[in-house]
Design a protein around this motif. Structure first.
Motif, mmCIF file in Angstrom:
data_model
loop_
_atom_site.group_PDB
_atom_site.id
_atom_site.type_symbol
_atom_site.label_atom_id
_atom_site.label_comp_id
_atom_site.label_asym_id
_atom_site.label_seq_id
_atom_site.Cartn_x
_atom_site.Cartn_y
_atom_site.Cartn_z
ATOM 1 N N ILE A 145 52.923 25.805 37.532
ATOM 2 C CA ILE A 145 54.225 25.613 36.886
ATOM 3 C C ILE A 145 55.341 25.682 37.921
ATOM 4 O O ILE A 145 56.219 24.809 37.967
ATOM 5 C CB ILE A 145 54.430 26.666 35.768
ATOM 6 C CG1 ILE A 145 53.508 26.365 34.597
ATOM 7 C CG2 ILE A 145 55.882 26.713 35.317
ATOM 8 C CD1 ILE A 145 53.475 27.447 33.540
ATOM 9 N N LEU A 146 55.304 26.693 38.783
ATOM 10 C CA LEU A 146 56.356 26.834 39.799
ATOM 11 C C LEU A 146 56.315 25.696 40.810
ATOM 12 O O LEU A 146 57.361 25.191 41.230
ATOM 13 C CB LEU A 146 56.232 28.185 40.499
ATOM 14 C CG LEU A 146 56.562 29.408 39.644
ATOM 15 C CD1 LEU A 146 56.370 30.678 40.444
ATOM 16 C CD2 LEU A 146 57.969 29.323 39.091
ATOM 17 N N PHE A 147 55.112 25.257 41.203
ATOM 18 C CA PHE A 147 55.009 24.144 42.150
ATOM 19 C C PHE A 147 55.552 22.858 41.538
ATOM 20 O O PHE A 147 56.263 22.099 42.204
ATOM 21 C CB PHE A 147 53.557 23.942 42.592
ATOM 22 C CG PHE A 147 53.393 22.801 43.548
ATOM 23 C CD1 PHE A 147 53.801 22.937 44.868
ATOM 24 C CD2 PHE A 147 52.857 21.597 43.132
ATOM 25 C CE1 PHE A 147 53.670 21.875 45.756
ATOM 26 C CE2 PHE A 147 52.721 20.537 44.007
ATOM 27 C CZ PHE A 147 53.124 20.675 45.324
ATOM 28 N N THR A 148 55.252 22.610 40.276
ATOM 29 C CA THR A 148 55.753 21.404 39.620
ATOM 30 C C THR A 148 57.274 21.434 39.509
ATOM 31 O O THR A 148 57.943 20.423 39.768
ATOM 32 C CB THR A 148 55.119 21.250 38.227
ATOM 33 O OG1 THR A 148 53.696 21.270 38.365
ATOM 34 C CG2 THR A 148 55.541 19.954 37.567
ATOM 35 N N LEU A 149 57.835 22.571 39.160
ATOM 36 C CA LEU A 149 59.290 22.690 39.095
ATOM 37 C C LEU A 149 59.911 22.521 40.472
ATOM 38 O O LEU A 149 60.948 21.852 40.627
ATOM 39 C CB LEU A 149 59.685 24.042 38.491
ATOM 40 C CG LEU A 149 59.345 24.226 37.011
ATOM 41 C CD1 LEU A 149 59.626 25.652 36.586
ATOM 42 C CD2 LEU A 149 60.096 23.237 36.154
ATOM 43 N N PHE A 150 59.273 23.093 41.500
ATOM 44 C CA PHE A 150 59.767 22.941 42.865
ATOM 45 C C PHE A 150 59.762 21.468 43.286
ATOM 46 O O PHE A 150 60.734 20.970 43.856
ATOM 47 C CB PHE A 150 58.919 23.784 43.820
ATOM 48 C CG PHE A 150 59.100 23.432 45.259
ATOM 49 C CD1 PHE A 150 60.267 23.759 45.924
ATOM 50 C CD2 PHE A 150 58.111 22.756 45.954
ATOM 51 C CE1 PHE A 150 60.445 23.430 47.254
ATOM 52 C CE2 PHE A 150 58.281 22.421 47.283
ATOM 53 C CZ PHE A 150 59.444 22.757 47.939
ATOM 54 N N MET A 151 58.685 20.771 43.018
ATOM 55 C CA MET A 151 58.603 19.354 43.402
ATOM 56 C C MET A 151 59.645 18.530 42.653
ATOM 57 O O MET A 151 60.220 17.584 43.209
ATOM 58 C CB MET A 151 57.198 18.807 43.152
ATOM 59 C CG MET A 151 56.170 19.308 44.141
ATOM 60 S SD MET A 151 56.565 18.917 45.850
ATOM 61 C CE MET A 151 56.421 17.152 45.844
ATOM 62 N N GLY A 152 59.899 18.854 41.403
ATOM 63 C CA GLY A 152 60.939 18.145 40.660
ATOM 64 C C GLY A 152 62.316 18.351 41.272
ATOM 65 O O GLY A 152 63.109 17.420 41.378
ATOM 66 N N VAL A 153 62.597 19.569 41.714
ATOM 67 C CA VAL A 153 63.884 19.856 42.359
ATOM 68 C C VAL A 153 63.988 19.133 43.698
ATOM 69 O O VAL A 153 65.036 18.571 44.041
ATOM 70 C CB VAL A 153 64.080 21.382 42.523
ATOM 71 C CG1 VAL A 153 65.265 21.697 43.408
ATOM 72 C CG2 VAL A 153 64.254 22.025 41.169
ATOM 73 N N VAL A 154 62.897 19.111 44.459
ATOM 74 C CA VAL A 154 62.904 18.409 45.751
ATOM 75 C C VAL A 154 63.138 16.919 45.536
ATOM 76 O O VAL A 154 63.930 16.294 46.249
ATOM 77 C CB VAL A 154 61.587 18.674 46.506
ATOM 78 C CG1 VAL A 154 61.438 17.727 47.690
ATOM 79 C CG2 VAL A 154 61.530 20.109 46.986
ATOM 80 N N MET A 155 62.472 16.332 44.564
ATOM 81 C CA MET A 155 62.649 14.901 44.303
ATOM 82 C C MET A 155 64.048 14.603 43.774
ATOM 83 O O MET A 155 64.622 13.560 44.080
ATOM 84 C CB MET A 155 61.587 14.395 43.321
ATOM 85 C CG MET A 155 60.209 14.419 43.871
ATOM 86 S SD MET A 155 60.085 13.414 45.351
ATOM 87 C CE MET A 155 58.911 14.344 46.286
#
Length: 162
Positions: A145-155
């Motif tokens: 969950i945290l990795f997916t949220l992080f990747m969304g913020v990076v993108m």
């Protein structure tokens, strides 16, 4: 030196393109403008990560859990968010302040060489603290969950006009 050039000749095909060193400043500006026109920040993987992050954010009820759930370990979450914030502040300093305000083109050779390793360390530790803080809520899904949220913020950050 000659063996290196022969290897290069074998690996790189012969083309009619001029070498970049022989271009004039005007020709380089034309090439740069064409490359920049054809470069789009939207791609399939950018859209994928942003949609995935939105879905995880929505379906996990992330803001409500972080603020209101009693199972969240508040101290670990505060330390984790503080460390990730240090990482973000270093990024803003390097990218926005040095590149755009001070006008340094190569901010990797700045006067503070320890900032990038410091930011990396702060981010890794911060994410570990956040995983520990949120583990009682989502269990083994917490890192995903945290990795997916992080990747969304990076993108999302790649779409900013910097």
């Amino acid at each position: 030196m000659s063996s290196e050039s022969s290897v290069r000749r074998r690996l790189l095909p012969d083309t009619d393109e001029p070498e970049i060193k022989s271009l004039t400043d005007d020709e380089r500006a034309q090439v740069d403008s064409i490359v920049n026109q054809n470069r789009s920040t939207f791609s399939l993987h950018t859209i994928f990560w942003m949609v995935a992050a939105w879905m995880v954010f929505d379906f996990s009820d992330f803001p409500n859990v972080v603020v209101n759930d009693a199972r969240v370990k508040g101290t670990f979450l505060q330390v984790g968010v503080s460390l990730v914030s240090i990482n973000l502040l270093v990024g803003v300093y390097l990218v926005v302040y040095l590149s755009y305000i001070r006008g340094k083109k190569d901010w990797t050779s700045h006067t503070h060489p320890a900032l990038i390793p410091l930011a990396t360390l702060c981010f890794c530790l911060g994410m570990c603290f956040c995983v520990v803080a949120l583990w009682p809520v989502w269990g083994f899904l917490t890192p995903f969950i945290l990795f997916t949220l992080f990747m969304g913020v990076v993108m999302l950050a790649t779409l900013l006009p910097f």
